[in-house]
Design an enzyme around this catalytic site. Structure first.
Site, PDB file in Angstrom:
ATOM      1  N   PHE A 124     -31.132  11.180  38.363  1.00 19.57           N
ATOM      2  CA  PHE A 124     -30.095  10.842  39.329  1.00 19.57           C
ATOM      3  C   PHE A 124     -29.944  11.987  40.331  1.00 19.57           C
ATOM      4  O   PHE A 124     -29.884  13.151  39.934  1.00 19.57           O
ATOM      5  CB  PHE A 124     -28.768  10.600  38.590  1.00 19.57           C
ATOM      6  CG  PHE A 124     -27.710   9.975  39.437  1.00 19.57           C
ATOM      7  CD1 PHE A 124     -27.661   8.598  39.605  1.00 19.57           C
ATOM      8  CD2 PHE A 124     -26.768  10.756  40.092  1.00 19.57           C
ATOM      9  CE1 PHE A 124     -26.675   8.012  40.399  1.00 19.57           C
ATOM     10  CE2 PHE A 124     -25.779  10.180  40.885  1.00 19.57           C
ATOM     11  CZ  PHE A 124     -25.738   8.807  41.033  1.00 19.57           C
ATOM     12  N   ASP A 196     -27.745  13.739  30.299  1.00 24.35           N
ATOM     13  CA  ASP A 196     -26.765  13.030  31.124  1.00 24.35           C
ATOM     14  C   ASP A 196     -26.618  11.621  30.546  1.00 24.35           C
ATOM     15  O   ASP A 196     -27.574  10.840  30.536  1.00 24.35           O
ATOM     16  CB  ASP A 196     -27.257  12.992  32.576  1.00 24.35           C
ATOM     17  CG  ASP A 196     -26.236  12.376  33.519  1.00 24.35           C
ATOM     18  OD1 ASP A 196     -25.439  11.534  33.074  1.00 24.35           O
ATOM     19  OD2 ASP A 196     -26.260  12.731  34.721  1.00 24.35           O
ATOM     20  N   TYR A 221     -16.166   6.278  34.486  1.00 27.30           N
ATOM     21  CA  TYR A 221     -15.897   5.035  35.228  1.00 27.30           C
ATOM     22  C   TYR A 221     -16.947   3.946  35.054  1.00 27.30           C
ATOM     23  O   TYR A 221     -16.802   2.853  35.577  1.00 27.30           O
ATOM     24  CB  TYR A 221     -15.717   5.336  36.724  1.00 27.30           C
ATOM     25  CG  TYR A 221     -16.823   6.131  37.367  1.00 27.30           C
ATOM     26  CD1 TYR A 221     -17.984   5.518  37.805  1.00 27.30           C
ATOM     27  CD2 TYR A 221     -16.697   7.509  37.548  1.00 27.30           C
ATOM     28  CE1 TYR A 221     -19.002   6.253  38.382  1.00 27.30           C
ATOM     29  CE2 TYR A 221     -17.701   8.252  38.123  1.00 27.30           C
ATOM     30  CZ  TYR A 221     -18.848   7.633  38.538  1.00 27.30           C
ATOM     31  OH  TYR A 221     -19.853   8.362  39.116  1.00 27.30           O
ATOM     32  N   LYS A 222     -18.034   4.233  34.335  1.00 25.46           N
ATOM     33  CA  LYS A 222     -19.059   3.202  34.128  1.00 25.46           C
ATOM     34  C   LYS A 222     -18.710   2.394  32.870  1.00 25.46           C
ATOM     35  O   LYS A 222     -17.732   1.675  32.884  1.00 25.46           O
ATOM     36  CB  LYS A 222     -20.440   3.852  34.084  1.00 25.46           C
ATOM     37  CG  LYS A 222     -20.821   4.396  35.474  1.00 25.46           C
ATOM     38  CD  LYS A 222     -22.073   5.234  35.520  1.00 25.46           C
ATOM     39  CE  LYS A 222     -22.302   5.714  36.956  1.00 25.46           C
ATOM     40  NZ  LYS A 222     -23.286   6.797  37.053  1.00 25.46           N
ATOM     41  N   ARG A 370     -30.411  -4.554  40.894  1.00 20.14           N
ATOM     42  CA  ARG A 370     -30.077  -4.050  39.567  1.00 20.14           C
ATOM     43  C   ARG A 370     -28.945  -4.865  38.952  1.00 20.14           C
ATOM     44  O   ARG A 370     -27.946  -5.144  39.624  1.00 20.14           O
ATOM     45  CB  ARG A 370     -29.639  -2.589  39.736  1.00 20.14           C
ATOM     46  CG  ARG A 370     -29.708  -1.734  38.525  1.00 20.14           C
ATOM     47  CD  ARG A 370     -29.377  -0.291  38.873  1.00 20.14           C
ATOM     48  NE  ARG A 370     -28.003  -0.137  39.377  1.00 20.14           N
ATOM     49  CZ  ARG A 370     -27.284   0.983  39.246  1.00 20.14           C
ATOM     50  NH1 ARG A 370     -27.804   2.051  38.669  1.00 20.14           N
ATOM     51  NH2 ARG A 370     -26.060   1.055  39.724  1.00 20.14           N
TER      52      ARG A 370
HETATM   53  C1  LIG Z   1     -23.226   7.802  38.085  1.00 21.25           C
HETATM   54  C2  LIG Z   1     -24.018   8.999  37.737  1.00 21.25           C
HETATM   55  C3  LIG Z   1     -23.565  10.281  38.063  1.00 21.25           C
HETATM   56  C4  LIG Z   1     -22.305  10.471  38.858  1.00 21.25           C
HETATM   57  O1  LIG Z   1     -21.882  11.788  38.952  1.00 21.25           O
HETATM   58  P1  LIG Z   1     -20.431  12.159  39.447  1.00 21.25           P
HETATM   59  O2  LIG Z   1     -20.498  13.575  39.807  1.00 21.25           O
HETATM   60  O3  LIG Z   1     -19.488  11.915  38.292  1.00 21.25           O
HETATM   61  O4  LIG Z   1     -20.085  11.289  40.628  1.00 21.25           O
HETATM   62  C5  LIG Z   1     -24.320  11.365  37.632  1.00 21.25           C
HETATM   63  N1  LIG Z   1     -25.471  11.186  36.926  1.00 21.25           N
HETATM   64  C6  LIG Z   1     -25.922   9.957  36.607  1.00 21.25           C
HETATM   65  C7  LIG Z   1     -27.177   9.809  35.804  1.00 21.25           C
HETATM   66  C8  LIG Z   1     -25.225   8.832  37.033  1.00 21.25           C
HETATM   67  O5  LIG Z   1     -25.700   7.614  36.758  1.00 21.25           O
END
Ligand SMILES: *Cc1c(COP(=O)(O)O)cnc(C)c1O
Length: 411
Positions: A124, A196, A221-222, A370
């Site tokens: 990510f 992560d 939030y997911k 997705r």
């Molecule tokens: C959604 C997501 C994030 C989001 O990071 P934030 O800093 O909390 O906005 C980070 N890493 C992954 C793999 C994600 O899917």
């Protein structure tokens, strides 16, 4: 597979009653719980209570009276139960991005003489961006981000690597990385490992302690359904906590914040990860959302997650008009997270048309459609309806409509 088989699946679903604990919009199939989970009924109630009573009436006394000051720890422990972490190793705070900065900085100090952070090229972006920021701050001699493809990781585990930073489930393809095996391989070379869990916490029975993971981060939030911008969480294995020193040394991470000392002295344990005043309203909403997981068997959640995604996959294969959608997610259950990704040159417009027809999926640049599967509020019948709708959009080429070509800021 026909409509009746699908209804049968819903009738024998042990998690079916969980749907009633969420606000699911009418006439909508929501396949985006991997981006922003649905609103739990208890969270709405808690938000009202926190605003009207705790903030409105009890004001500053709420820090003690309603346990505001302990929320990062209490919420952290609720999350710990979902990720296979014993008590005292998980805390709720900040965003994944900020938590990554803290952990990467600390890990580099814990591995003197090593300057590399090794990660997946397809990780990510924020994970990579935060490491790039740290590299710019510290200089490459101290911190250098090295990116490789998934299948090139093992040979790159050298004694120059301080930290291996991986996503447990890839945000595009939904491919799961083998936590146990890769953590073990890295440890054999003295490398610390960070996972992560953004796309696995709350939907997959993660086993951090059992896999001897060093660090982990994830968001609220997911699949944890904590609401937009809900605070994230971080895990640090007990064995590392006393040598863990992060540079965002704010007062909430101080050993005694209300002594107002001149010198920073880190708190014992996980509280040393805290920086500033926690966002009480959103953390309370997440706290309530996590109660939905009380008495929830994560193995059942995982089984239904796979049931939903494999049904979607099989149904798509039944339609000739969907043959141009190329599935890039693993067909093998063991390797598949809780989402499916399909490649199509017009994925963006197809996704917009789907949303307009009541099926909320999402698009990931450059060409991925997705669909995420939240087992707590999706029914097998919803999957049936989604694929029918998708087939209709493709058959009638509804996606060609001018309306579905407009791109907004968030895609
Ligand atoms: C959604 C997501 C994030 C989001 O990071 P934030 O800093 O909390 O906005 C980070 N890493 C992954 C793999 C994600 O899917």
């Amino acid at each position: 597979m026909n409509n009746r088989d699908v209804l049968q699946l819903d009738q024998s679903d042990p998690l079916a009653s969980r749907r009633g604990q969420f606000i699911v919009p009418d006439k909508t199939v929501y396949l985006d719980g991997n981006s922003l989970g649905c609103l739990p009924v208890v969270s709405r109630q808690r938000a009202q209570e926190v605003i009207d009573q705790q903030w409105g009436q009890d004001l500053i006394t709420s820090w003690n009276r309603h346990g505001w000051i302990d929320l990062p720890v209490t919420v952290g422990e609720k999350i710990a139960a979902l990720i296979g972490a014993a008590a005292g190793q998980t805390i709720c705070c900040d965003s994944i991005s900020v938590n990554l900065f803290k952990i990467l900085s600390a890990a580099l100090v814990m591995r003197p003489g090593r300057n590399l952070i090794l990660s997946q090229r397809n990780n990510f972006p924020t994970d990579l961006y935060m490491a790039q920021g740290l590299q710019a701050l510290l200089g490459k001699d101290t911190c250098e981000l090295h990116l490789v493809d998934d299948d090139e990781i093992a040979p790159q585990l050298t004694d120059r690597v301080a930290m291996l930073m991986l996503s447990h489930v890839n945000f595009r393809t939904g491919r799961i990385s083998d936590m146990q095996r890769m953590t073990e391989q890295a440890h054999q070379k003295g490398i610390l490992v960070l996972w992560d869990l953004a796309h696995s916490a709350g939907v997959y029975p993660v086993e951090l302690d059992q896999c001897q993971v060093d660090f982990a981060v994830g968001c609220g939030y997911k699949y944890l359904n904590g609401g937009p911008g809900a605070p994230a969480f971080a895990y640090i294995a007990k064995r590392h906590q006393h040598t863990f020193h992060q540079p965002l040394s704010g007062w909430m991470g101080h050993k005694a914040p209300f002594e107002f000392d001149v010198e920073y002295l880190p708190a014992d344990g996980m509280s040393r990860l805290l920086v500033g005043t926690p966002p009480i309203i959103s953390m309370s909403v997440l706290d309530a959302a996590l109660d939905v997981f009380n008495d929830t068997d994560m193995k059942q959640v995982r089984e239904k997650s796979l049931g939903l995604s494999s049904l979607f996959m099989r149904l798509v294969e039944q339609y000739e008009e969907l043959a141009e959608l190329i599935c890039i997610s693993p067909a093998d259950d063991v390797e598949r997270g809780s989402q499916l990704a399909y490649r199509h040159p017009h994925a963006f417009a197809i996704c917009q048309a789907l949303i307009a027809h009541g099926v909320v999926a999402d698009f990931r640049a450059p060409d991925i459609l997705r669909a995420g599967f939240s087992p707590l509020y999706l029914r097998y019948a919803d999957i049936w309806h989604s694929v029918e709708t998708l087939a209709q959009i493709m058959r009638q080429e509804l996606w060609r409509d001018e309306r579905y070509q407009q791109r907004s800021k968030v895609t």
